[in-house]
Design a protein around this motif. Structure first.
Motif, short mmCIF file in Angstrom:
data_model
loop_
_atom_site.label_atom_id
_atom_site.label_comp_id
_atom_site.label_asym_id
_atom_site.label_seq_id
_atom_site.Cartn_x
_atom_site.Cartn_y
_atom_site.Cartn_z
N LEU A 78 47.92 41.25 52.64
CA LEU A 78 46.63 40.59 52.89
C LEU A 78 46.57 39.35 52.01
CD1 LEU A 78 44.26 41.69 54.61
CD2 LEU A 78 43.27 42.56 52.50
N ASN A 88 37.52 40.37 36.98
CA ASN A 88 37.24 39.59 38.19
C ASN A 88 38.24 39.92 39.29
OD1 ASN A 88 35.28 38.38 36.68
ND2 ASN A 88 36.34 36.42 36.45
N LEU A 89 39.50 40.10 38.89
CA LEU A 89 40.54 40.44 39.86
C LEU A 89 40.23 41.77 40.54
CD1 LEU A 89 44.33 40.15 39.70
CD2 LEU A 89 43.42 42.46 39.78
N VAL A 118 49.60 40.29 43.95
CA VAL A 118 50.36 39.12 43.51
C VAL A 118 49.38 38.09 42.95
CG1 VAL A 118 52.02 37.33 44.14
CG2 VAL A 118 52.07 39.54 45.31
N HIS A 138 38.65 46.56 54.49
CA HIS A 138 39.79 46.83 55.38
C HIS A 138 40.21 48.30 55.44
CE1 HIS A 138 40.13 42.48 54.64
NE2 HIS A 138 40.56 42.45 55.88
N TYR A 143 44.83 32.66 40.16
CA TYR A 143 44.23 33.19 41.37
C TYR A 143 45.05 34.30 42.01
CZ TYR A 143 47.15 30.09 44.30
OH TYR A 143 48.19 29.47 44.91
N ILE A 144 44.33 35.18 42.74
CA ILE A 144 44.99 36.26 43.46
C ILE A 144 45.56 35.64 44.72
CG2 ILE A 144 44.75 38.51 44.54
CD1 ILE A 144 42.20 38.92 43.09
N LYS A 145 46.85 35.82 44.91
CA LYS A 145 47.48 35.23 46.09
C LYS A 145 47.39 36.22 47.25
CE LYS A 145 51.84 33.11 47.34
NZ LYS A 145 53.26 33.12 46.97
N SER A 146 47.85 37.44 47.03
CA SER A 146 47.84 38.42 48.13
C SER A 146 47.88 39.83 47.56
CB SER A 146 49.07 38.20 49.02
OG SER A 146 50.24 38.35 48.25
N ILE A 147 47.57 40.80 48.44
CA ILE A 147 47.76 42.19 48.05
C ILE A 147 48.52 42.92 49.15
CG2 ILE A 147 45.76 42.35 46.51
CD1 ILE A 147 44.16 43.64 48.68
N THR A 188 37.38 41.55 43.01
CA THR A 188 37.78 40.88 44.26
C THR A 188 38.65 41.80 45.13
OG1 THR A 188 37.81 38.81 43.04
CG2 THR A 188 38.87 38.79 45.18
N ILE A 204 44.75 36.55 50.04
CA ILE A 204 43.40 36.50 49.48
C ILE A 204 43.06 35.10 48.97
CG2 ILE A 204 41.87 37.38 47.70
CD1 ILE A 204 42.82 40.06 48.16
N THR A 231 38.66 39.66 30.92
CA THR A 231 37.66 39.10 31.84
C THR A 231 38.31 38.74 33.17
OG1 THR A 231 36.81 38.03 29.87
CG2 THR A 231 35.79 37.42 31.96
N LEU A 232 39.48 38.10 33.10
CA LEU A 232 40.18 37.71 34.32
C LEU A 232 40.52 38.94 35.16
CD1 LEU A 232 42.63 34.97 32.94
CD2 LEU A 232 40.60 34.60 34.35
N GLN A 243 42.03 33.96 46.02
CA GLN A 243 40.74 33.91 45.33
C GLN A 243 40.95 33.49 43.88
OE1 GLN A 243 37.25 34.76 46.08
NE2 GLN A 243 37.01 34.02 44.01
N ASP A 244 40.31 32.39 43.48
CA ASP A 244 40.40 31.87 42.12
C ASP A 244 39.61 32.77 41.17
OD1 ASP A 244 40.38 30.45 39.80
OD2 ASP A 244 39.73 28.57 40.71
N LEU A 245 40.26 33.30 40.13
CA LEU A 245 39.56 34.21 39.22
C LEU A 245 38.60 33.48 38.29
CD1 LEU A 245 42.37 36.74 38.32
CD2 LEU A 245 40.56 36.96 40.02
N ALA A 271 38.03 43.63 49.11
CA ALA A 271 38.99 43.67 50.23
C ALA A 271 39.29 45.11 50.62
CB ALA A 271 40.27 42.94 49.83
#
Ligand SMILES: Nc1nc2c(ncn2[C@@H]2O[C@H](COP(=O)(O)OP(=O)(O)OP(=O)(O)O)[C@@H](O)[C@H]2O)c(=O)[nH]1
Ligand SMILES: [Mg+2]
Ligand SMILES: [Zn+2]
Lengths: 117, 221
Positions: B4, A9-10, A30, A21, A106-110, A13, B6, A5-6, B8-10, A17
């Motif tokens: 980039l 969602n990742l 990350v 972009h 949480y997703i920090k960056s890509i 999201t 982000i 599930t996580l 975003q809290d999953l 992006a």
């Protein structure tokens, strides 16, 4: 387990992006994972690889960063890093605390390549 | 290559729906309990035994979470209490969306208390807020006294812990006081109760009083 599930969602999201972009390739995602989050790294990576087959995310690296558990003592107010259970204030030895952070995912960056405009 | 940010809290989606549920419950003065525990800890047996007494005083509805069957909902309905069934089809926990879908079927104006029996699992359900007021963990003495320290996250956020099957203590190599000490070490604020089954009679008296008190506190606000 709920790692799938996580990861769903990742991916949703990251795809937002990607569309916003003009991304041509995603090299790395990350992810910050709190030690209290109940999310297992191997299961996260397995789910990520399984769910990204054939899409723009295929082959991207999933980097997982661990976040420590931070608690605030309800007796003396001190904030401290909790490295295991039971969680005890290092100053006053109280076991009454509020968790400040450490259960988040949480997703920090890509890291991406974009189309030149 | 560009980076980039982000941030975003999953879990944001689940938390947002849980907050909506919580608001809906508050606007109808409904108290909500999320019951968690390992498979077979005695969750349904406990609920079957306290529901008749609770129902004498307040209007209760149950939501049952289960991987695949309706067994627990059928058991609950024998007590006369309405039970809605959620089947997660293999999912290891309930989430806020599943609860939102169920409460649409209810007339919330006539309900005082909703009790949700989560999927039997001491790990995953603890990570998913449903919009509840109380988190209750059910643990049986037969699971061993060290379960609170081996599965601390569920206990960490529990408001109430019920230790079941104390009638089995004479047959087990388990010290209930050690189990209670482990619970207090992790979460000294949790209210801890014991239940027992003796000569076929289930005893959980103080629990009913305690729950009624919490429900009344919310109503009184
Ligand atoms: N001796 C004894 N047995 C009990 C007690 N409470 C429950 N049991 C037995 O434990 C078994 C499991 O009980 P359930 O109430 O179905 O457990 P559960 O936690 O709802 O299980 P799942 O919903 O499948 O996770 C049943 O056979 C019950 O009869 C108790 O206080 N004493
Ligand atoms: Mg059950
Ligand atoms: Zn302190």
């Amino acid at each position: 387990m709920h790692e799938t599930t996580l990861m769903q969602n990742l991916i949703a999201t990251v795809m937002e992006a990607v569309e916003k972009h003009n991304v041509t390739r995603v090299n790395r995602v990350v992810l910050s994972v709190g030690k209290l989050s109940n999310a297992l790294p191997d299961a996260l990576i397995f789910a990520f690889e399984a769910l990204t087959q054939g899409g723009i995310l295929q082959g991207a690296e999933l980097e997982i960063e661990y976040l420590p558990v931070i608690a605030r003592c309800r007796a003396c107010g001190r904030e401290y890093q909790a490295d295991g259970f039971p969680i005890i204030c290092p100053d006053c030895e109280s076991k009454n605390f509020t968790i400040i952070s450490g259960d988040e995912v949480y997703i920090k960056s890509i890291d991406i390549d974009c189309k030149k405009e | 290559m560009a980076r980039l940010d982000i941030k975003q809290d999953l879990k944001a989606l689940n938390n947002a729906i849980a907050a909506e549920n919580r608001e809906k419950f508050a606007s109808h003065n409904i108290y909500v309990i999320n019951v968690m525990g390992s498979p077979g800890a005695g969750k349904t047996t406990f609920l079957e035994n306290i529901l008749p007494e609770l129902s004498k005083h307040i209007q209760v509805v149950m939501i049952e979470g289960d991987l695949a069957t309706r067994n627990d909902a059928l058991r609950i309905e024998k007590t006369g209490v309405t039970a809605l069934q959620i089947n997660t089809n293999g999912g290891c926990h309930l989430d806020a969306k599943m609860i939102e879908n169920q409460i649409q079927k209810l007339n919330l104006n006539s309900i005082d208390l909703i009790i949700i029996e989560n999927v039997g699992n001491l790990v995953c359900p603890a990570s998913f807020d449903l919009g509840e007021d109380m988190r209750m963990v059910i643990v049986s003495v037969a699971e061993g006294e060290d379960k609170p320290i081996k599965y601390p996250i569920a206990f960490l956020e529990a408001n109430m812990v019920v230790i079941t099957k104390t009638d089995l203590l004479p047959y087990l190599d388990v010290d209930i006081n050690v189990m209670k000490k482990y619970i207090a070490d992790i979460n000294p604020e949790a209210a801890v109760f014991e239940t027992t089954k003796k000569d076929g009679v289930y005893k959980a008296d103080e629990v009913v009083e305690y729950i009624l008190e919490q429900v009344r506190k919310k109503k009184g606000k």
